[in-house]
Design an enzyme around this catalytic site. Structure first.
Site, short mmCIF file in Angstrom:
data_model
loop_
_atom_site.label_atom_id
_atom_site.label_comp_id
_atom_site.label_asym_id
_atom_site.label_seq_id
_atom_site.Cartn_x
_atom_site.Cartn_y
_atom_site.Cartn_z
N ASP A 93 0.82 -1.21 0.00
CA ASP A 93 0.00 0.00 0.00
C ASP A 93 0.87 1.27 0.00
O ASP A 93 1.62 1.51 0.96
CB ASP A 93 -0.88 -0.07 1.26
CG ASP A 93 -2.03 0.91 1.24
OD1 ASP A 93 -2.04 1.80 0.37
OD2 ASP A 93 -2.91 0.80 2.11
N ASP B 213 -10.61 4.04 -1.33
CA ASP B 213 -11.23 3.04 -0.46
C ASP B 213 -12.76 3.00 -0.62
O ASP B 213 -13.42 4.03 -0.67
CB ASP B 213 -10.90 3.32 1.01
CG ASP B 213 -9.44 3.01 1.31
OD1 ASP B 213 -8.67 2.79 0.36
OD2 ASP B 213 -9.09 3.00 2.50
#
Ligand code: GLA
Length: 740
Positions: A492, A556
């Protein structure tokens, strides 16, 4: 920093917002500046030179694309005391400031009144936390009937950031704001009925709520009430009211359930609605059936693990003919392990037998350079547990997957952020924190169930949750993962912005992934590599070339229709990126009980929206990563995850992603080519009304395809004439497979 200054300079005419309504709108008039200074919280500070900010979108979408770090937002607003006078209870003022992402602090006239992170100065820990909070009405920070200055300090790392959202207002906390109609229980199914309990709770105060609960079930197709009942209801803080209802089992359709509580004394009302779940997936048959993909790839000389997914009455006996040298099958568990040294495509025949019969399936084991030939099917801890994930939660999930899901091909158990210790050991190796006392032991446990284990890190110094990242320790971390037996790495971007150039070029975007790719290649283990950098630099065009098995294409996801549908229906541009071994990842599933922490709630998607979610993600050949509390899987969620014909669309060996083949304001058609020459088609109703959709067969790709199968119900559909006509529920889908 290259800022699109010209676009952002706007002259604000009103110095502050006025309002006589009970709600003070706060969506306009904001100013913004990148940087950090304590002086910016002061009401006296002169912010005339600041840019105008549009709080309907993150700062990335308003000219600050590559900016990470601190930024401040300020707005001036009058708070009239009339809103207090008119309020039934006059306790507190409520502020809705969308999200403060990744973490933020709010100052009212220079005084800190709210922060959305927990401890110390670690502001990153808020992680797109809500900017919704209350301030006591007698707090001297409030300037009633005068100008107030709200100043928000916010920190952003990776992905969307800033102060943004749909709802920006100030209002008095109302009597009903303290009331929650809690519908987070599950529906329980009997043969002919389904039942559920809901609770009315008060979050604080001394008020006794006494009144009526009106319960109504409506058919959303016709808007007719099919059942209604009114009950007395009374509750107060610490003494909730529970209402249990039983309904005839409503097949093949979601009905709308409305709960309305009216307080007798104040006359105030609160309403909540939910859709009744309905099961489409047929019951699993007692006869054996082999599920899962048709192919599986592993590299030569690396440990091999594959559990033959099969349903049917237990005990089942497994057989595999044609296994390459080096592999052995456990005939009672169906788990194949070993090491194959030679590259090649090995055709294998699986047979699964029980007392009622047997089932055979042709399968290809591909030993070569490519792994992850079909999208990963698994679970990831993030949407369920956020940073509160621990060893026990992972074991619970692994057990649930082994018991209920692995027979349908589910195999990955992925730990997201929150497992890392605060510092490395003296050798510089990454170690776990106290929530994970024995990572190797946990991985062995997961492998013994025939499942695979995933982990999470960042190429930056810190992860998005503020834990240690792999920056300058890539080789060491890859080796540690290999030693633990890890099979999947989600990597990430997060704080990598702090070490990458200010305005990254395409090469800069690729670099951290190339570095970790090289490190993973030194490990004698197949570790699926999942990029998480939110689509930057159109990653779908180069993710495969850099060695990614999947890559996130968006920010997200959240458990709302807006979030899920916006992400899902915007994936057409990424379609060409999908191929065997390389898939677009529109983020993890938001079904079941989610919560990003220890407080779980039922997903806010309606049952039909959940059918859309699973259908669309399967059409897109997306990794399907369950993001819910697996210890509490209800029948509906399980039904969504165990439809073998739906999963087969996701797992199709051709590895194509669906294209958007038709779109208007109320519906869309997405079509995916399948390995056997047939096509999967999703007909999505994007409106909030029932719709009868008529597709012109010649124009929508039915030509020459005579057989139409309803995939969820696993039944052929009779259709004749030039149109395919189908009724689709609001935000719902009909998923079909057309073949010759
Ligand atoms: C980012 C990612 C999420 C999750 C968190 C963990 O927000 O996009 O999926 O991994 O970080 O901190």
């Amino acid at each position: 920093m290259k800022l699109k200054l010209c676009l952002l300079i706007a002259v604000l005419t009103a110095s502050f917002l006025r309002s006589s309504a009970q709600e003070i709108n706060l969506s306009q008039g904001w100013k913004f500046k990148i940087g950090d200074s304590t002086a910016w919280s002061s009401p006296q500070y002169n912010d005339n030179g600041w840019q105008a900010a549009d709080v309907s979108k993150p700062w990335e979408e308003q000219g600050y694309a590559k900016t990470d770090g601190f930024g401040w937002y300020r707005v001036r607003v009058e708070i009239p005391s009339s809103i207090k006078e008119k309020a039934f209870i006059k306790d507190s003022l409520h502020f809705n400031l969308g999200y403060l992402d990744d973490g933020g602090e709010v100052y009212l006239n220079g005084k800190l009144v709210y922060k959305n992170y927990k401890t110390g100065s670690d502001i990153q820990h808020g992680i797109y936390g809500p900017g919704s909070f209350s301030v006591a009405a007698n707090n001297p920070a409030i300037n009633w009937d005068k100008e107030n200055v709200l100043a928000v300090r916010v920190f952003d790392t990776g992905g969307a950031g800033g102060v943004y959202g749909d709802k920006f207002d100030i209002k008095m906390v109302d009597l009903m704001d303290n009331v929650n109609i809690n519908t987070d229980g599950s529906f329980y199914y009997e043969e002919k009925t389904m039942s559920k309990s809901i609770r009315l709770t008060a979050s604080g105060g001394s008020y006794n709520y006494v009144g009526k609960l009106y319960f109504k079930v409506t058919d959303p197709e016709t808007d007719t009430i099919i059942y209604q009942k009114t009950n007395d209801a009374h509750f107060a803080a610490h003494s909730p009211f529970t209402y249990t209802f039983t309904l005839a089992r409503l097949e093949k359709k979601s009905y709308k359930i409305t709960y309305t509580f009216t307080d007798e004394h104040s006359g105030k009302q609160i309403t909540k609605t939910e859709g009744a779940p309905y099961i489409l997936t047929p019951y699993v048959k007692a006869k054996p059936r082999i599920n899962g993909p048709d192919v599986f790839g592993e590299r030569p000389a690396n440990p091999f693990l594959y559990k033959i997914p099969a349903t049917g009455q237990k005990p089942l006996t497994y057989k595999a003919d044609g296994l390459p040298a080096g592999l052995t099958l456990n005939t009672t568990t169906g788990i194949i392990t070993g090491i194959v040294s030679d590259k090649g495509d090995y055709p294998v025949t699986f047979t699964v037998t029980n007392s009622l019969g047997s089932n055979t399936k042709k399968f290809t084991i591909k030993i070569g350079d490519l792994i992850g030939l079909t999208p990963a099917l698994g679970w990831n801890s993030w949407n369920a547990w956020g940073l509160t994930v621990n060893d026990q939660k992972v074991r619970t999930s692994a057990n649930a997957m082994a018991d209920k899901l692995s027979a349908h091909g589910w195999s990955y158990i992925n730990i997201d952020d929150g497992w890392e210790a605060a510092s490395r050991n003296t050798n510089g190796e990454i170690v776990t924190n106290s929530k994970f006392p024995d990572m190797k032991g946990l991985t062995d446990y997961v492998h013994n169930l025939g499942l695979r284990m995933g982990i999470y890190s960042s190429p930056g110094p810190k992860t998005c949750g503020g834990y240690l990242g792999s920056w300058q320790h890539e080789d060491q971390d890859a080796k540690t993962y290999g030693d633990w037996g890890i099979d999947y790495l989600k990597y990430d971007w997060c704080s990598y912005s702090q070490v990458s150039p200010q305005n990254p070029t395409l090469e800069d975007f690729k670099k951290p992934y190339q570095v970790m790719r090289a490190s993973l290649d030194k490990v004698h283990r197949d570790i699926l590599f999942s990029f998480c950098q939110y689509g930057m630099g159109d990653v779908w065009n180069w993710g495969a070339e850099v060695g990614g098995n999947s890559w996130r294409t968006t920010g997200d996801i959240e458990d709302t229709w807006k979030s899920m549908s916006t992400i899902g229906f915007s994936q057409d541009k990424t379609a060409d990126g999908a191929k065997p071994g390389h898939f677009n990842d529109p983020d993890m599933l938001v079904i079941g009980k989610v919560g990003w922490g220890d407080h779980q709630h039922n997903t806010r998607l309606t049952p039909d929206e959940q059918y859309t979610h699973i259908s669309l993600w399967s059409l897109l050949s997306a990794p399907l990563l369950i993001g819910c509390d697996m210890g509490h899987l209800d029948s509906f969620t399980l039904n969504l995850l165990t439809n073998d014909e739906v999963l087969a669309i996701d797992q199709d060996a051709l590895g194509r992603a669906a294209r958007q083949t038709f779109k208007n304001d109320t519906y869309q058609v997405w079509t995916k080519d399948l390995e056997d020459g047939s096509k999967a088609m999703g007909i999505f109703n994007t409106s909030d009304k029932y719709q009868t959709i008529k597709l012109n067969k010649a124009e929508t790709g039915f030509n020459g395809y005579t057989k139409v199968r309803d995939v969820w119900q696993q039944k052929y559909v009779i259709t004749s004439g030039p149109e395919f006509v189908t009724k689709v529920p609001p935000h719902g889908v009909i998923l079909i497979k057309v073949s010759k």
